[in-house]
Design a protein around this motif. Structure first.
Motif, PDB file in Angstrom:
ATOM      1  N   GLY A 137       0.811  -1.210   0.000  1.00 33.69           N
ATOM      2  CA  GLY A 137       0.000   0.000   0.000  1.00 33.69           C
ATOM      3  C   GLY A 137       0.849   1.265   0.000  1.00 33.69           C
ATOM      4  O   GLY A 137       0.552   2.231  -0.709  1.00 33.69           O
ATOM      5  N   ALA A 160       2.304   1.690  -3.415  1.00 33.99           N
ATOM      6  CA  ALA A 160       1.269   2.167  -4.339  1.00 33.99           C
ATOM      7  C   ALA A 160       1.003   3.654  -4.117  1.00 33.99           C
ATOM      8  O   ALA A 160       0.837   4.414  -5.075  1.00 33.99           O
ATOM      9  N   ARG A 161       0.969   4.076  -2.849  1.00 32.87           N
ATOM     10  CA  ARG A 161       0.754   5.499  -2.544  1.00 32.87           C
ATOM     11  C   ARG A 161       1.893   6.339  -3.109  1.00 32.87           C
ATOM     12  O   ARG A 161       1.673   7.386  -3.710  1.00 32.87           O
ATOM     13  N   PHE A 177      -1.962   2.559   1.992  1.00 33.69           N
ATOM     14  CA  PHE A 177      -2.214   3.385   0.817  1.00 33.69           C
ATOM     15  C   PHE A 177      -2.844   4.720   1.183  1.00 33.69           C
ATOM     16  O   PHE A 177      -2.510   5.757   0.619  1.00 33.69           O
TER      17      PHE A 177
END
Length: 124
Positions: A14, A17-18, A77
């Motif tokens: 996460g 992805a962030r 995320f």
């Protein structure tokens, strides 16, 4: 111990992805307004609503995997703490109007995305 490992793995993914989405959004829209954090928070709210319902009512997955996805990945995320800091910084920089707009947009679209995610999940 397994839920903690699932949360850790999901959290790492996460966070990655962030970071990737932040770089992409800032490359497209710049840094004059926290568009990256706003879009990440809205997407995270949608995913939380959608996946919460999907993994509870439709999909059969292990509780450990569900925890890894919802708590780990989406928790890693989402950027609510960054949202709070950016709101404060906008206000401190004399952009009170932007600060208020950012809070209103984040709450409104975040709630809308959460409701939208749960609605879509329940009506597929």
């Amino acid at each position: 111990m397994q839920p903690y490992i699932a949360i850790a793995i999901g959290g790492i993914l996460g966070c990655w992805a962030r970071y990737a989405m932040t770089n992409l959004v800032q490359a497209i829209y710049g840094r004059d307004f926290p568009y990256a954090t706003l879009s990440i928070n809205i997407l995270a709210c949608f995913l939380m609503g959608f996946l919460f319902v999907e993994t509870l009512e439709r999909l059969t997955i292990s509780p450990i995997l569900r925890t890894g996805i919802l708590t780990g990945f989406i928790g890693g995320f989402s950027t609510f703490s960054t949202f709070a800091m950016e709101t404060l910084l906008l206000a401190e920089q004399g952009d009170a109007g932007k600060s208020v707009l950012y809070v209103i947009l984040s709450i409104f679209f975040g709630m809308l995305a959460t409701f939208g995610g749960t609605y879509i999940a329940r009506n597929l």
